[in-house]
Write a protein that holds these residues in place. Structure first.
Motif, short mmCIF file in Angstrom:
data_model
loop_
_atom_site.label_atom_id
_atom_site.label_comp_id
_atom_site.label_asym_id
_atom_site.label_seq_id
_atom_site.Cartn_x
_atom_site.Cartn_y
_atom_site.Cartn_z
N TYR A 114 -55.29 -33.89 17.63
CA TYR A 114 -55.75 -32.72 18.36
C TYR A 114 -56.13 -33.09 19.79
N LEU B 203 -54.57 -31.86 23.32
CA LEU B 203 -55.45 -31.29 24.35
C LEU B 203 -55.27 -32.03 25.66
N THR C 61 -52.05 -31.19 27.44
CA THR C 61 -52.07 -29.91 28.15
C THR C 61 -52.99 -29.91 29.35
N SER C 62 -54.06 -30.76 29.33
CA SER C 62 -54.97 -30.65 30.46
C SER C 62 -54.96 -31.86 31.39
N TRP D 220 -48.56 -29.65 30.26
CA TRP D 220 -48.57 -28.26 29.78
C TRP D 220 -47.16 -27.69 29.79
N ARG E 12 -45.00 -29.30 27.03
CA ARG E 12 -45.38 -28.81 25.70
C ARG E 12 -44.98 -27.34 25.53
N ALA F 77 -48.11 -22.60 25.63
CA ALA F 77 -48.47 -22.87 24.24
C ALA F 77 -49.98 -23.01 24.13
N GLY F 78 -50.57 -22.36 23.14
CA GLY F 78 -52.03 -22.37 23.00
C GLY F 78 -52.50 -23.46 22.04
N LEU F 79 -53.79 -23.47 21.79
CA LEU F 79 -54.35 -24.44 20.86
C LEU F 79 -55.61 -23.82 20.28
#
Ligand code: HEM
Lengths: 486, 361
Positions: free
Chosen positions: B75, B79, B82-83, B89, B92, B273-275
């Motif tokens: 996880y 994260l 993406t950041s 980001w 992905r 894409a979210g999380l």
């Protein structure tokens, strides 16, 4: 406080004992004229010494009889008499008493081993029939107050003595008023169930409804001149919603504050301990406060939060909105000697539960209240702003986990700051509100960075799409030329 | 026009240098010769699916550089992709959207082939291999969904593997095999990762090579006229008119790829894409939703007994895969194949209705 006590103490003792004596002598409940009920309310609001309690009567010995709960003589006949009696038999069968071998004769006497009415229900044989309401408490206590009898079940044995310390028990004892709640009113006569049984009337989720079955009944309460709106207020309170709607067993029922067997409204000076039994940290903070140093006459939990109608606290509790209230000296001071005196009925209206109900706009403390309200309000605003930014960023599909963490930290500080209001110390509070603002600022900055990032992505997207379009145009013209040739 | 790339008199420079040594010319020349009937209409659907697979290989490789396949780190690594990782980001989000589009275009590709009856003689094997590609692609979706190790990933996999456990006879063994234990755990994540980044790509690449080889050998089907069959009188038809694969067909294909690339860029930029919160085996979310292409099966399971709900989709896929073996009629025009088309319409309506209701709540 110190000047008040010498006068108030003997006066209230006198009034209180007069009341008790008159009730005892007349054998009737207090009438509902303004006089006695007024005294009743003052005695809640001000630290009144207790009227000495009438002590519990000696415990009767349990009824001796032949046979035990397996002797079916009683049920054999009674279950056939009519539907009501059959229902009673069924209720008992399902009760904890039946399970633990407590049978008919343990409460009614007689001989359960006999199938003959003339034997089983013979008075000579110890048959006692339906016990009087007045005798019932002793009947239950005969077993339940006996440490020896109760040992195997690991249950408390203090209900009997507690009951006679309750308003219910004292009225039964002193005024011989058997309309008060006795054991069987809450626990049932035949269908006794443990409080852990969700179908029991005394299961926590059912307790408010149980108390309300008498206390919300105006005709039942009319003789005593006490209000009947507690359940309605409680039901809408944060406690009531949590218990009744959310089925959260941690939330207080009536009994959590009033006691169950020892049911009695907590005195004003007991309130802090009562609320503090759950709100431990808040109590500790309150005890650091100037309010707490005023002891008996100072504002208590109820002054700002109410009693049955406790609602979720927020910044509106500081100051009246728009316009300062009409101050009456009597709001806080005794008309006779000007000493401090907070009456509960003065704070019945939630709109009056504000700091400036007592702290006059021209007083020194008022400016301190303003400063505290400003600090807490400012911290809340900073937190709200951060949340809005985070929501904006999340709505754009940005992952805001880090900003969420910072916002949670800000919330932790804000919770501490709000709790610290109970200390009434500006420096303590503002240290925490400052920390809230800093954390909320971090959260907002993180969210703003996401928003900026999202803007960048959109702009970059336009450029990339333009480049792709250009490529496609070139390919299309290539295609045209190809077809022209072909 | 000629499309000859290599000749015996090789050009000079680097190309000539290589050509004199390897004589690749004839091979490349053959590669670029695919018989394409002038009236063939592929809508570039298979090619777009191929393009999307290429995108997945590139973005997937980049993601694998930063991803850690353990419950403790998965996880956080996603994260951080993406950041923290530059354009992480984007990579992905493109991987996420290309996966969805790949399923979509694959379905459209199959639909096109069904409607044009391109699965009939002589292309039965192309379709059969395609069936393998379909299963592998769905496998990609199923295994990839777990990798972010967030609540949605975790619980969708709990439910998904549970469904697999409902298969008669082999169910319990299958469940154990998929999860690598009784629960969705570190073992599950490990094997899903291995399957997603190693097993399935190799399988897909292999089968895809076969698929394209078959297409190359047979050329595209003519949607108007059935292929003449040996030992039967050839039906009267005008002579086949072909168009060059290179550069004509390829050029149109590349334009289609650009359009899909543009769609990918827009989707990834506007809907990254979210999380969800990190997976917590102790907190079951209120609503567990699988990817949209599993919604129909998910909904079916709610309305029919478990065995039926599990067996029916498996049987359906099997029937589809072996379709060319029993649907052996010569007709290719949809209006001459009313039963086949009616079955397909019925199936599509059922899928749409189930998906619609599965998407509620
Ligand atoms: C990863 C998945 C797949 C890829 C990348 C792929 C790619 C392609 C490509 C590029 C073509 C050339 C024609 C066109 O572009 O439409 C093609 C043709 C074909 N594909 Fe696929 N395909 C895939 C899956 C499937 C599946 C699932 C099936 C059927 C179950 C299938 C059956 C066929 C058949 C029968 C043809 C020949 C069509 C004709 O001659 O008109 N393919 N495929």
């Amino acid at each position: 406080m110190r000047t008040l006590r010498p006068f108030l103490l003997p006066a209230l003792v006198a009034i209180g004992s007069l009341l008790v004596v008159s009730m005892a002598a007349a054998g009737t409940p207090a009438d509902d004229s303004a006089g006695p009920s007024r005294v009743f309310e003052v005695s809640q609001a001000t630290p009144t010494p207790e009227v000495p309690l009438e002590t519990a009567p000696p415990l009767p010995t349990p009824i001796a009889h032949r046979g035990d709960a397996t002797s079916t003589g009683c049920v054999d006949c009674h279950a056939k008499v009519d539907a009501r009696q059959a229902g009673i038999a069924d209720e008992w069968q399902a009760s904890i008493h039946a399970r633990e071998g407590v049978g008919c004769a343990d409460c009614h006497g007689g001989d359960p081993t006999s199938d003959e009415i003339t034997v089983g229900m013979a008075q000579a044989g110890g048959f006692q029939g339906v016990p009087d309401r007045e005798d019932t408490v002793g009947l239950c206590g005969g077993c339940h107050a006996s440490a020896e009898r109760m040992r195997p079940y690991q249950v408390a044995t203090d209900q009997y003595s507690k009951y006679f310390s309750s308003v219910h028990g004292q009225r039964l004892l002193v005024a011989k008023d058997d309309r008060v709640a006795i054991c069987t009113d809450c626990h049932c006569s035949h269908g006794v169930k443990p409080a852990s049984d969700p179908t029991a009337a005394v299961y926590p989720l059912n307790v408010p409804g149980l108390c309300a079955s008498c206390h919300a009944d105006a005709s039942k309460m009319q003789p005593y001149g006490i209000p009947t709106d507690q359940f309605d207020l409680y039901e809408l309170s944060i406690h009531g919603v949590q218990l009744l709607e959310e089925q959260d067993l941690r939330a207080p029922t009536c009994a959590s504050c009033h006691g169950s067997h020892a049911a009695k409204p907590p005195r004003s000076d007991e309130v802090v301990d009562v609320c503090g039994s759950c709100h431990t940290a808040t109590q500790a903070l309150y005890e650091e406060s100037a309010h707490s140093r005023l002891e008996g006459v100072g504002p208590k939990c109820w002054t700002c939060h109410g009693t049955h109608d406790v609602s979720e606290p927020n910044e509106s509790l500081f100051l009246h909105e728009g316009g300062v209230p009409d101050y009456l000296c009597a709001t806080c001071h005794s008309p006779t000697d000007q000493s401090l005196r907070l009456e509960m009925d003065r704070f019945e209206d939630p709109a009056d539960r504000r700091c400036d109900t007592c702290h006059h706009t021209r007083s020194l403390i008022y400016s301190q209240v303003e400063a505290i309200a400003g600090a807490v309000g400012g911290a809340r605003d900073a937190y709200d702003t951060a949340l809005l930014r985070i929501d904006d960023a999340a709505a754009l599909g940005m992952i805001v986990a880090d900003a969420d963490v910072a916002a949670q930290e800000a919330m932790t500080e804000l919770i501490k700051a709000r709790a610290a209001v109970h200390t009434t110390k500006l420096t303590t509070i503002s240290a925490l509100t400052d920390a809230t603002v800093v954390k909320a600022g971090e959260a907002e900055a993180l969210a703003n960075a996401k928003l900026a990032d999202s803007d960048f992505r959109r702009q970059a997207m336009v450029v990339v799409i333009a480049l792709i379009a250009l490529n496609v145009l070139v390919l299309i013209s290539l295609r045209r030329r190809l077809h022209a040739q072909g | 026009m000629t499309t000859d790339v290599g000749r015996s008199e090789a050009p000079g420079g680097a190309v000539g240098w290589v050509e004199t040594r390897l004589h690749l010319g004839p091979f490349l020349n053959a590669l670029l010769h695919v018989p394409i009937p002038r009236n063939a209409k592929t809508f570039y659907l298979g090619g777009i699916t191929l393009f999307l697979f290429g995108i997945q290989v590139v973005t997937g490789t980049l993601l694998a550089l930063y991803y850690s396949p353990t419950p403790d780190a998965a996880y956080e690594s996603v994260l951080s992709i993406t950041s923290d990782v530059s354009f992480g980001w984007l990579i992905r989000s493109v991987h996420h959207w290309a996966a969805n589009l790949m399923i979509l275009f694959l379905a459209l590709h199959v639909l096109r082939i069904f409607v044009q009856a391109a699965y009939k003689y002589p292309r039965e094997l192309t379709w059969l291999v395609g069936g393998g590609l379909l299963l592998i692609t769905i496998g990609f979706g199923f295994t990839g969904y777990l990798l972010p190790w967030d609540q949605r990933a975790y619980w969708a996999t709990v439910v998904g593997t549970e469904i697999a456990g409902g298969v008669p006879v082999i169910g319990p063994a299958l469940l154990l095999l998929l999860r690598g234990g009784a629960e969705v755990s570190e073992a599950t994540l490990g094997r899903f990762f291995g399957i997603h980044v190693l097993v399935l790509p190799l399988l897909l690449a292999g089968l895809l090579g076969l698929h394209l080889l078959f297409v190359h050998q047979q050329g595209l089907a003519n949607p108007k006229y059935p292929e003449p069959r040996p030992g039967r009188p050839a039906p009267a038809r005008p002579p086949e008119r072909l168009k060059p694969f290179f550069p004509d067909y390829i050029l149109d294909e590349v334009i289609a790829w650009y359009a899909v690339l543009a769609a990918l860029v827009i989707l990834a930029s506007l809907f990254p894409a979210g999380l969800e919160p990190k997976a917590d085996p102790l907190v079951t979310p209120e609503h567990i939703k699988p990817e949209w292409y599993f919604l129909a099966v998910y909904q079916l399971l709610k309305v029919v007994p478990e065995t039926v709900g599990v067996v029916a989709p498996v049987a359906l896929v099997l029937v589809i895969v072996v379709l060319p073996l029993f649907d052996r009629g010569e007709e290719v025009l949809p209006r001459r194949r009313p039963i086949a088309i009616a079955c397909a319409v019925l199936l599509l309506v059922a899928l749409a209705v189930l998906t619609f209701y599965g998407a509620q709540v």
